[in-house]
Write a protein that holds these residues in place. Structure first.
Motif, PDB file in Angstrom:
ATOM      1  N   LEU A  97       0.855  -1.191   0.000  1.00  0.00           N
ATOM      2  CA  LEU A  97       0.000   0.000   0.000  1.00  0.00           C
ATOM      3  C   LEU A  97       0.890   1.239   0.000  1.00  0.00           C
ATOM      4  CD1 LEU A  97      -2.716   1.446   0.244  1.00  0.00           C
ATOM      5  CD2 LEU A  97      -2.587   1.129   2.725  1.00  0.00           C
ATOM      6  N   ASP A  98       0.890   1.970  -1.100  1.00  0.00           N
ATOM      7  CA  ASP A  98       1.720   3.165  -1.242  1.00  0.00           C
ATOM      8  C   ASP A  98       0.885   4.390  -0.879  1.00  0.00           C
ATOM      9  OD1 ASP A  98       3.373   5.249  -1.940  1.00  0.00           O
ATOM     10  OD2 ASP A  98       3.862   4.477  -3.934  1.00  0.00           O
ATOM     11  N   LEU A  99       1.063   4.884   0.359  1.00  0.00           N
ATOM     12  CA  LEU A  99       0.285   6.037   0.795  1.00  0.00           C
ATOM     13  C   LEU A  99       0.592   7.280  -0.012  1.00  0.00           C
ATOM     14  CD1 LEU A  99       0.282   5.712   4.691  1.00  0.00           C
ATOM     15  CD2 LEU A  99      -1.647   5.399   3.132  1.00  0.00           C
ATOM     16  N   GLN A 100       1.825   7.416  -0.495  1.00  0.00           N
ATOM     17  CA  GLN A 100       2.138   8.570  -1.328  1.00  0.00           C
ATOM     18  C   GLN A 100       1.197   8.622  -2.528  1.00  0.00           C
ATOM     19  OE1 GLN A 100       5.621   8.378  -3.777  1.00  0.00           O
ATOM     20  NE2 GLN A 100       5.981  10.596  -3.722  1.00  0.00           N
ATOM     21  N   ASP A 106      -6.289  10.536  -4.115  1.00  0.00           N
ATOM     22  CA  ASP A 106      -7.526  10.938  -3.448  1.00  0.00           C
ATOM     23  C   ASP A 106      -7.623  12.456  -3.338  1.00  0.00           C
ATOM     24  OD1 ASP A 106      -9.970  10.090  -2.228  1.00  0.00           O
ATOM     25  OD2 ASP A 106      -9.143  10.656  -0.283  1.00  0.00           O
ATOM     26  N   MET A 107      -6.505  13.107  -3.064  1.00  0.00           N
ATOM     27  CA  MET A 107      -6.519  14.565  -2.944  1.00  0.00           C
ATOM     28  C   MET A 107      -6.735  15.234  -4.296  1.00  0.00           C
ATOM     29  SD  MET A 107      -3.650  15.379  -0.004  1.00  0.00           S
ATOM     30  CE  MET A 107      -4.178  17.098   0.158  1.00  0.00           C
ATOM     31  N   PRO A 123      -2.812  19.541  -4.580  1.00  0.00           N
ATOM     32  CA  PRO A 123      -2.000  18.529  -3.899  1.00  0.00           C
ATOM     33  C   PRO A 123      -0.511  18.684  -4.202  1.00  0.00           C
ATOM     34  CG  PRO A 123      -3.888  17.526  -5.013  1.00  0.00           C
ATOM     35  CD  PRO A 123      -3.800  18.939  -5.508  1.00  0.00           C
ATOM     36  N   ASP A 124       0.296  18.183  -3.282  1.00  0.00           N
ATOM     37  CA  ASP A 124       1.744  18.148  -3.449  1.00  0.00           C
ATOM     38  C   ASP A 124       2.204  16.735  -3.104  1.00  0.00           C
ATOM     39  OD1 ASP A 124       4.505  18.287  -3.327  1.00  0.00           O
ATOM     40  OD2 ASP A 124       4.555  20.177  -2.221  1.00  0.00           O
ATOM     41  N   ARG A 125       2.530  15.958  -4.116  1.00  0.00           N
ATOM     42  CA  ARG A 125       2.855  14.542  -3.905  1.00  0.00           C
ATOM     43  C   ARG A 125       4.170  14.341  -3.171  1.00  0.00           C
ATOM     44  NH1 ARG A 125       3.768  13.212 -10.325  1.00  0.00           N
ATOM     45  NH2 ARG A 125       5.939  13.890 -10.516  1.00  0.00           N
ATOM     46  N   ASN A 126       4.942  15.396  -2.963  1.00  0.00           N
ATOM     47  CA  ASN A 126       6.184  15.277  -2.207  1.00  0.00           C
ATOM     48  C   ASN A 126       5.966  15.279  -0.703  1.00  0.00           C
ATOM     49  OD1 ASN A 126       8.101  15.421  -4.487  1.00  0.00           O
ATOM     50  ND2 ASN A 126       7.277  17.499  -4.719  1.00  0.00           N
ATOM     51  N   ILE A 127       4.835  15.788  -0.256  1.00  0.00           N
ATOM     52  CA  ILE A 127       4.685  16.023   1.181  1.00  0.00           C
ATOM     53  C   ILE A 127       3.332  15.644   1.755  1.00  0.00           C
ATOM     54  CG2 ILE A 127       3.962  18.419   0.817  1.00  0.00           C
ATOM     55  CD1 ILE A 127       5.416  19.180   3.352  1.00  0.00           C
ATOM     56  N   ASP A 128       2.293  15.592   0.949  1.00  0.00           N
ATOM     57  CA  ASP A 128       0.944  15.392   1.490  1.00  0.00           C
ATOM     58  C   ASP A 128       0.841  14.144   2.362  1.00  0.00           C
ATOM     59  OD1 ASP A 128      -0.201  17.684   0.383  1.00  0.00           O
ATOM     60  OD2 ASP A 128      -0.681  16.669  -1.500  1.00  0.00           O
ATOM     61  N   HIS A 129       1.479  13.053   1.941  1.00  0.00           N
ATOM     62  CA  HIS A 129       1.405  11.799   2.687  1.00  0.00           C
ATOM     63  C   HIS A 129       2.296  11.800   3.918  1.00  0.00           C
ATOM     64  CE1 HIS A 129       4.937  11.504   0.166  1.00  0.00           C
ATOM     65  NE2 HIS A 129       5.335  10.416   0.808  1.00  0.00           N
ATOM     66  N   ARG A 130       3.065  12.837   4.120  1.00  0.00           N
ATOM     67  CA  ARG A 130       3.967  12.934   5.262  1.00  0.00           C
ATOM     68  C   ARG A 130       3.413  13.878   6.335  1.00  0.00           C
ATOM     69  NH1 ARG A 130       9.727  14.392   3.836  1.00  0.00           N
ATOM     70  NH2 ARG A 130      10.234  13.067   5.649  1.00  0.00           N
ATOM     71  N   ARG A 131       2.151  14.250   6.212  1.00  0.00           N
ATOM     72  CA  ARG A 131       1.504  15.141   7.172  1.00  0.00           C
ATOM     73  C   ARG A 131       0.461  14.356   7.971  1.00  0.00           C
ATOM     74  NH1 ARG A 131       1.315  20.280   2.993  1.00  0.00           N
ATOM     75  NH2 ARG A 131       3.001  21.436   3.996  1.00  0.00           N
ATOM     76  N   VAL A 132       0.547  14.439   9.284  1.00  0.00           N
ATOM     77  CA  VAL A 132      -0.338  13.656  10.145  1.00  0.00           C
ATOM     78  C   VAL A 132      -1.817  13.912   9.854  1.00  0.00           C
ATOM     79  CG1 VAL A 132      -1.019  13.182  12.528  1.00  0.00           C
ATOM     80  CG2 VAL A 132       1.402  13.468  11.968  1.00  0.00           C
ATOM     81  N   MET A 136      -4.576  10.982   8.802  1.00  0.00           N
ATOM     82  CA  MET A 136      -5.781  10.742   9.578  1.00  0.00           C
ATOM     83  C   MET A 136      -7.027  10.830   8.709  1.00  0.00           C
ATOM     84  SD  MET A 136      -4.833  12.841  13.086  1.00  0.00           S
ATOM     85  CE  MET A 136      -6.409  12.466  13.843  1.00  0.00           C
ATOM     86  N   ARG A 137      -7.084  11.839   7.864  1.00  0.00           N
ATOM     87  CA  ARG A 137      -8.257  12.003   7.013  1.00  0.00           C
ATOM     88  C   ARG A 137      -8.383  10.851   6.016  1.00  0.00           C
ATOM     89  NH1 ARG A 137     -11.077  16.460   6.362  1.00  0.00           N
ATOM     90  NH2 ARG A 137     -10.700  16.431   8.621  1.00  0.00           N
ATOM     91  N   TRP A 138      -7.254  10.424   5.444  1.00  0.00           N
ATOM     92  CA  TRP A 138      -7.320   9.313   4.490  1.00  0.00           C
ATOM     93  C   TRP A 138      -7.756   8.038   5.191  1.00  0.00           C
ATOM     94  CZ3 TRP A 138      -5.189   4.519   3.326  1.00  0.00           C
ATOM     95  CH2 TRP A 138      -5.397   4.062   2.013  1.00  0.00           C
ATOM     96  N   PHE A 139      -7.232   7.769   6.385  1.00  0.00           N
ATOM     97  CA  PHE A 139      -7.660   6.588   7.128  1.00  0.00           C
ATOM     98  C   PHE A 139      -9.156   6.641   7.407  1.00  0.00           C
ATOM     99  CE2 PHE A 139      -3.176   6.524   9.241  1.00  0.00           C
ATOM    100  CZ  PHE A 139      -2.634   5.948   8.094  1.00  0.00           C
TER     101      PHE A 139
END
Length: 215
Positions: A97-100, A106-107, A123-132, A136-139
């Motif tokens: 599962l690649d959260l990046q 999704d964003m 969206p910014d694919r360099n950082i969006d998945h590295r923000r808590v 949380m929102r994706w989960f």
């Protein structure tokens, strides 16, 4: 470094907002005391997500919140460094599962569904998945939410937990271990200022999110 330069660096770190929203100060970060972990069955293999997070202990040895341009998909910073969210991203990626990629996709389609905390318009694919908050929102959007409680038995190995850190208000995230403190509290695999560690953290701060990835 002058006082002005230090202030500008702090503003930059708050703006990019990676991981725990600001870089914890290693000099003041809580060093959780060593524990003698135990498992219910010492012969049973750890769940794959827990094992993947534990493999980062001793490899990811620095907390580094610097904004980094990443490959896509499958992009990552150097394995010896990262933030709390990178523990989650790397462990889930090892399970396919690649959260990046998933969060970015999704964003792109539902940008307004994510917290507007950084003044971005896309969206910014360099950082969006590295923000808590984004994790949380994706989960939540995947239906992974679980009850928030103070009962150790409500937390399964491989669950993902988010906290507000006491005294700072910073956000943090980690993975529940299959090892437990001597009082029965599950340990947590996480990175806060000192690289990936396995520690007695679960009830040390205010829990604001509890998620369970599908098996």
């Amino acid at each position: 470094m002058s006082g002005t330069a230090r202030w500008l660096l702090m503003v930059l770190l708050v703006t990019v907002g990676i991981g725990c929203q600001r870089a914890p100060d290693p000099a003041t970060a809580t060093a959780y005391p060593p524990v003698a972990p135990r498992t219910a069955d010492a012969t049973a293999p750890s769940p794959p997500l827990v094992a993947a997070a534990r493999r980062q202990v001793g490899q990811t040895v620095h907390y580094d919140p610097a904004y980094t341009v990443l490959d896509y998909p499958g992009g990552d910073v150097a394995l010896d460094r990262g933030v709390c969210t990178d523990v989650i991203v790397r462990a889930l990626r090892s399970q396919g599962l690649d959260l990046q990629q998933r969060i970015h996709e999704d964003m792109r389609g539902h940008f307004s569904a994510y917290p507007p905390l950084w003044g971005l318009s896309r969206p910014d694919r360099n950082i969006d998945h590295r923000r808590v908050p984004n994790l949380m929102r994706w989960f939540e959007r995947q239906g992974w939410q679980q009850p928030i409680s103070r009962r150790p038995t409500d937390f399964a190995a491989g669950d993902i937990v988010a906290w507000t850190l006491s005294g700072s208000g910073l956000l943090h995230v980690g993975i529940v271990s299959d090892r437990r403190h001597h009082d029965g509290t599950p340990l947590i695999l996480h990175n806060i200022a000192r690289g990936t560690q396995e520690e007695n953290l679960l009830f040390q701060h205010t829990i604001i999110g509890h998620y369970r990835p599908p098996a």
